[in-house]
Write an enzyme that holds these catalytic residues in place. Structure first.
Site, PDB file in Angstrom:
ATOM      1  N   ASP A 153     -25.772   4.800  21.405  1.00  0.00           N
ATOM      2  CA  ASP A 153     -25.600   3.446  21.918  1.00  0.00           C
ATOM      3  C   ASP A 153     -26.424   2.439  21.141  1.00  0.00           C
ATOM      4  O   ASP A 153     -27.512   2.745  20.645  1.00  0.00           O
ATOM      5  CB  ASP A 153     -26.018   3.422  23.397  1.00  0.00           C
ATOM      6  CG  ASP A 153     -25.851   2.070  24.046  1.00  0.00           C
ATOM      7  OD1 ASP A 153     -24.700   1.615  24.146  1.00  0.00           O
ATOM      8  OD2 ASP A 153     -26.866   1.468  24.432  1.00  0.00           O
ATOM      9  N   GLU A 190     -22.014   3.442  18.084  1.00  0.00           N
ATOM     10  CA  GLU A 190     -21.555   2.161  18.620  1.00  0.00           C
ATOM     11  C   GLU A 190     -22.253   1.083  17.791  1.00  0.00           C
ATOM     12  O   GLU A 190     -23.362   0.646  18.098  1.00  0.00           O
ATOM     13  CB  GLU A 190     -21.903   2.014  20.103  1.00  0.00           C
ATOM     14  CG  GLU A 190     -21.241   0.813  20.737  1.00  0.00           C
ATOM     15  CD  GLU A 190     -22.192  -0.076  21.531  1.00  0.00           C
ATOM     16  OE1 GLU A 190     -21.770  -1.162  21.955  1.00  0.00           O
ATOM     17  OE2 GLU A 190     -23.369   0.299  21.697  1.00  0.00           O
TER      18      GLU A 190
END
Length: 735
Positions: A415, A468
């Site tokens: 993330d 991401e």
């Protein structure tokens, strides 16, 4: 022979005893336990609240000494004539206890362990630090170990000592800043924390274990001693079939799930499902829809449910919200038996500021940066890991390996990579510190990500890593030895934003933004991409995917069906957040279920069926897979018909033995006799039409088309198609 109290204090000083009683002594082994002074063997114990203490021989229970009280705070000492293993027989006001002396055990962590921890290359921290049940010298107990190099004193506290930090102070191993202690007769299931006094003598809030492998469910915050008994896996066939050389070559269609809101039991207080229940309901559901993987929003222990797990504190522990670590392993095992891989969202970018967590863990900025210009995210009120520190890098890499190796996880989605790569991320001028060359790139992060991915691909070659990363940082998915960051896939955020923006336009105006649907192919092979329609697109007032579509309810569903068809036909791996497969009408709420009652309506049930058929077509057709990562497998058949808002893609298998033609009409007007050039002659069968009645459509279109020797779009052959309104059709070349 009787010894005076002064004799019992040989080898130490009165001030040291006072510091021990007050919980300030940093070297308890220098006082407690058994010590030899010439011909005298002295045993000391600190047991506040005890009425009396005897030293007894471990094998025979023979009393070796009756310890005397040498400090009213609970310090006992006595002389024994034996050096054999011993126990304490402790008389408390309401019970008598026999136990080994924690201060009779030698250091347990080896020099190699300490060296690797300090170097940041110990990748089994989950089995080295924290609380590990084990047997030492024939005695069952728990070894506690924690990194706190700047502390004056560290103690293990828990129910086993009434959370009294004076009772079990630990031994410092200074070469690595590790404190350790073996507490006999403890076992798994015990709640615990660490109590720390900083270098200035300040007592810190009791800290949860950074390497805990189990934790209490929020809002409770204690760590739990996890069992060391291996889980009995039954996924051998799945594990054998995983091959590094196959990563990305086949279909990858991911169902993204927040476990706490996939289903809630409203008549039981809106409770969440546990891992066993999810294995019974979520796994067969994802299997029935043809998804190849389930991706879970972070399930590492996190204090605030509203963070959805993206502010974790327990990077080695599955959250207690859904059951035990063994329950989570069971869920993964059931996924694998069903032929479904498991991906976890993992957050090495930042952590929350809760005082019982990692923040200023030993009274200093240990895991984070001291300077907030480097170490604080104002957007999220979180602290940033100091990736310039070996121990922190090792901690994070060991966390990643814990999930991949010990829980058989198939991939990690990392993330907020963009926030890690740029020192000025979400910062104004003067609010960040340039790197050593004066630039904005975070060089420590670059080195960390390369090292992380190299280690994972070496130790877990079957696993894949997904970034991401929302910027144009180059070579995210190129190998580190080739100058890249080493990820296997990158979320294509640009494709997602462009295409959603296009789909939100009224069809009348789409011709003015025609390039939004084709632009992604300009850079489609610059990285290995995954196309995400994730949770981020259905929260914070953005509404649902269905709510973004224009028109009345029928048109909204038709637009969404056509969009899904375009997405599954477009190169790139697929990801869809839960609720998207049934066209949920409102945005996601982490406190409520997916709106499963919508499936009582045929049009929503039809869209769910479409998603399943798209997944099955994708996994069955090599022509829909090869071009995901190889430009030879894709070409635009029609890319420039802005006036009609029509697109057509031609996908082919690696050996050109099979072709799939995907045509999308993003207007509500049907197109009759729409001619598209194709590479081979013969019959082309319609294998999927998003406007079919079974999906809730108008059932417009055709079932097959025959080529004609009429050139079009640079091809010698062409087919004349009937393109349904607001629809995507897939045609397969008849073999």
């Amino acid at each position: 022979m009787r010894y005076e109290r002064s004799d019992l204090m040989i080898g130490t000083v009165r001030e040291g005893l006072q510091a021990l009683v007050e919980g300030q002594h940093g070297d308890p082994f220098s006082i407690l336990g058994r010590h030899q002074y010439g011909d005298l063997t002295i045993v000391r114990a600190f047991l506040p609240g005890a009425l009396s203490v005897q030293v007894v021989e471990a094998d025979t229970s023979k009393v070796l000494a009756e310890l005397e009280t040498i400090h009213e705070g609970g310090l006992f000492a006595g002389v024994t004539g034996s050096t054999t293993p011993y126990l304490f027989r402790i008389r408390w006001p309401d019970a008598v206890q026999e136990t080994e002396d924690p201060y009779s055990f030698a250091p347990l962590l080896g020099d190699l362990d300490l060296h690797l921890i300090a170097q940041g290359t110990h990748y089994e921290l989950g089995r080295t630090l924290g609380a590990i049940p084990m047997e030492v010298d024939g005695v069952e107990g728990v070894r506690f170990a924690v990194w706190a190099p700047n502390a004056r004193r560290v103690s293990a506290v828990g129910d086993f000592n009434s959370w009294d930090g004076r009772r079990h102070p630990m031994r410092l191993r200074p070469q690595a800043g590790i404190w350790e202690l073996f507490v006999p007769r403890l076992t798994h299931g015990e709640r615990y924390k660490f109590e720390i006094i900083d270098a200035h003598g300040n007592l810190l809030p009791q800290k949860a274990d950074p390497v805990a492998r189990a934790s209490e469910a929020a809002p409770s915050t204690a760590s739990i001693v996890a069992s060391s008994k291996p889980f009995r896996w039954t996924d051998e066939e799945w594990m054998r079939a995983r091959r590094a050389d196959l990563i990305g070559d086949g279909a990858i269609s991911v169902y993204e799930v927040h476990p706490g809101s996939w289903v809630r039991i409203t008549d039981e207080g809106n409770r969440v499902l546990d891992w066993v229940e999810l294995s019974q309901r979520l796994v067969p559901y994802a299997e029935s829809l043809g998804f190849t993987h389930i991706e879970l929003l972070p399930i590492m222990e996190h204090p605030f449910g509203g963070s959805w797990g993206y502010q974790p504190l327990g990077l080695f522990a599955p959250t207690g919200r859904y059951g035990t670590p063994e329950d989570f392993a069971y869920f993964v095992d059931r996924c694998h038996q069903a032929g479904i891989g498991v991906i976890l969202d993992w957050v090495p970018a930042h952590f929350p500021t809760d005082v019982w967590g990692l923040a200023r863990f030993d009274g200093t900025a240990l895991y984070e940066h001291e300077d907030p210009r480097e170490g604080f995210h104002r957007d999220w009120n979180t602290l940033i890991y100091n990736l310039g520190r070996n121990e922190v890098k090792g901690f994070l890499i060991a966390s990643a390996l814990e999930w991949l190796e010990h829980f058989h996880i198939d991939g990690l989605r990392v993330d907020a990579v963009a926030s890690m790569l740029y020192r000025d991320y979400s910062r104004n001028e003067g609010e960040w510190i340039p790197n050593r060359y004066g630039g904005r790139e975070n060089l420590e992060t670059v080195e960390f990500l390369k090292h992380l991915n190299s280690i994972i691909h070496d130790r877990c070659p079957h696993a894949f890593m997904v970034a991401e990363e929302s910027t144009a940082w180059p070579d995210v998915t190129k190998k580190p030895e080739e100058g890249g960051l080493g990820f296997d896939f990158k979320w294509n955020m640009g494709w997602m934003h462009d295409t959603l923006h296009y789909m939100q336009d009224d069809p009348v105006y789409r011709k003015y933004h025609h390039h939004a649907m084709t632009f992604g192919m300009i850079y489609a092979y610059s990285e290995r991409f995954m196309l995400p329609l994730s949770h981020d697109e259905v929260v914070h007032g953005k509404g649902s995917l269905l709510g973004k579509m224009p028109g009345d309810h029928w048109q909204k569903l038709a637009n969404l069906r056509a969009y899904y068809g375009f997405m599954w036909g477009h190169p790139g791996k697929k990801l869809l957040f839960m609720g998207g497969e049934i066209a949920q009408e409102t945005e996601w709420s982490h406190d409520a279920s997916v709106h499963w009652d919508l499936l009582d309506r045929p049009d929503h049930a039809g869209l769910q069926r479409l998603v399943g058929d798209l997944n099955r077509l994708y996994t069955q057709e090599p022509a829909l897979q090869f071009g995901d990562l190889h430009h030879e497998g894709f070409e635009w058949a029609v890319a420039d018909d802005a006036e009609n808002s029509v697109y057509a893609m031609l996908r082919s298998a690696e050996d050109r033995s099979a072709y799939i033609l995907i045509a999308s009409n993003f207007t509500p007007l049907p197109r009759h006799g729409y001619r598209i050039g194709v590479p081979v002659e013969g019959r082309w069968d319609v294998v999927l039409n998003t406007d079919a009645a079974i999906y809730g459509g108008s059932n417009f279109g055709q079932v097959e088309a025959w080529t004609e020797r009429q050139p079009a779009h640079g091809k010698a052959f062409s087919v004349s198609l009937v393109l349904p309104p607001l629809a995507t059709v897939f045609l397969r070349q008849k073999q």
